[in-house]
Enzyme design. Structure first.
Site, short mmCIF file in Angstrom:
data_model
loop_
_atom_site.label_atom_id
_atom_site.label_comp_id
_atom_site.label_asym_id
_atom_site.label_seq_id
_atom_site.Cartn_x
_atom_site.Cartn_y
_atom_site.Cartn_z
N GLY A 1 30.82 41.07 38.84
CA GLY A 1 32.11 42.29 38.92
C GLY A 1 32.72 41.65 40.74
N ASP B 1 31.22 51.46 41.91
CA ASP B 1 31.53 51.02 43.37
C ASP B 1 30.14 50.50 43.82
OD1 ASP B 1 32.35 50.31 45.19
OD2 ASP B 1 33.24 52.09 45.86
N TYR C 1 39.15 35.45 49.86
CA TYR C 1 38.36 35.68 48.60
C TYR C 1 37.52 34.53 48.52
CZ TYR C 1 38.12 35.50 43.48
OH TYR C 1 36.88 34.94 42.06
N SER D 1 39.69 28.00 36.31
CA SER D 1 40.36 28.91 35.64
C SER D 1 40.35 28.82 34.29
CB SER D 1 42.36 28.23 36.22
OG SER D 1 42.20 27.60 37.04
#
Length: 270
Positions: A74, A53, A138, A167
């Site tokens: 990540g 984590d 985000y 994208s």
């Protein structure tokens, strides 16, 4: 035959782009050190993996030991609650940079996002020098990470390449992606160029293929030698046939960030 790097750390190595990186960078380092919050799958002989984590600094710190470069992919990959964005993207990215500082890692390649500038109008073609205009929590976390990288460059001399990915999928999935698509091969190329450029300081570049339509002026990527090979136009007829036009006045069609700009606040009751 010796490889350019001894060890590269890849975060988010179980994700879609993490898997692309594992294949693309295997000849660039003797060891790929991989981490993700979920199962990494079967490891190859040149890979070492740790489930971690990124919000846990005590777990992150040893990941940067004896590492030449970090490719930080990540974190939470789409819009979510502020709590999860805070832990995964803000705290997690701080932990990566601080671990890099403490272990003397010289460069971080960061997978930023077009959602850091998602509220620019599609009538505007922008370059990497424009002010942030995030379209989501985000996107806001990507703004933080880009500024964090600048802080660590200015204060500690840790270089960064921040790749504002458009994208990135196997092929464009809708009309917006005719302008924002980044092929997997071009993604691999821009990361490779970012790793091998002799000097990058703190850079922001756009991760986008050679599409006829484009929202971004990517000339600042020329200093690392990025020349995209693929184009969404190869899929144009298929996309246009399968996806009807959007209302150009709707936020999802009007702004660079697409549906992220058109969505409401994630934590509001639906």
């Amino acid at each position: 035959m010796s490889k350019p790097f001894k060890r590269i750390l890849i975060t988010g190595a179980a994700g879609r782009l993490g898997r692309v990186l594992r294949a693309a960078l295997k000849d660039h380092a003797e060891i790929l050190r991989l981490t993700d919050i979920t199962d990494l799958g079967e490891l190859a002989a040149h890979e070492e993996g740790t489930i971690c984590d990124l919000a846990d600094f005590d777990k992150v710190l040893p990941l940067a030991k004896d590492v030449d470069m970090i490719v930080h992919a990540g974190g939470v990959p789409v819009e979510n609650t502020f709590e999860l964005i805070l832990k995964g993207n803000i705290q997690g990215t701080y932990n990566i940079y601080e671990a890099a500082r403490q272990h003397g890692v010289k460069r971080v390649i960061y997978t930023s996002s077009n959602h850091a500038i998602g509220f620019y109008d599609r009538t505007e073609t922008i370059d990497a020098s424009v002010a942030h205009r995030p379209d989501s929590l985000y996107g806001l976390s990507k703004c933080f990470a880009e500024d964090l990288g600048r802080y660590y460059w200015d204060k500690f001399g840790i270089e960064s390449v921040n790749i504002r990915i458009g994208s990135s999928f196997e092929e464009p999935l809708d009309r917006r992606m005719l302008a924002t698509w980044l092929s997997f091969d071009d993604f691999a190329q821009i990361v490779e160029r970012s790793l091998h450029a002799p000097r990058v300081a703190h850079m922001i570049v756009y991760g986008v293929s050679n599409n006829r339509e484009c929202l971004w002026d990517n000339r600042m990527a020329s200093s690392i030698g990025y020349v995209p090979k693929d184009s969404a136009d190869d899929y144009r007829e298929k996309v246009l046939a399968n996806h009807p036009p959007l209302n150009p006045n709707e936020p999802s069609a009007r702004y660079h960030g697409g549906a992220f700009a058109g969505a409401g606040h994630f934590e509001d009751k639906k």
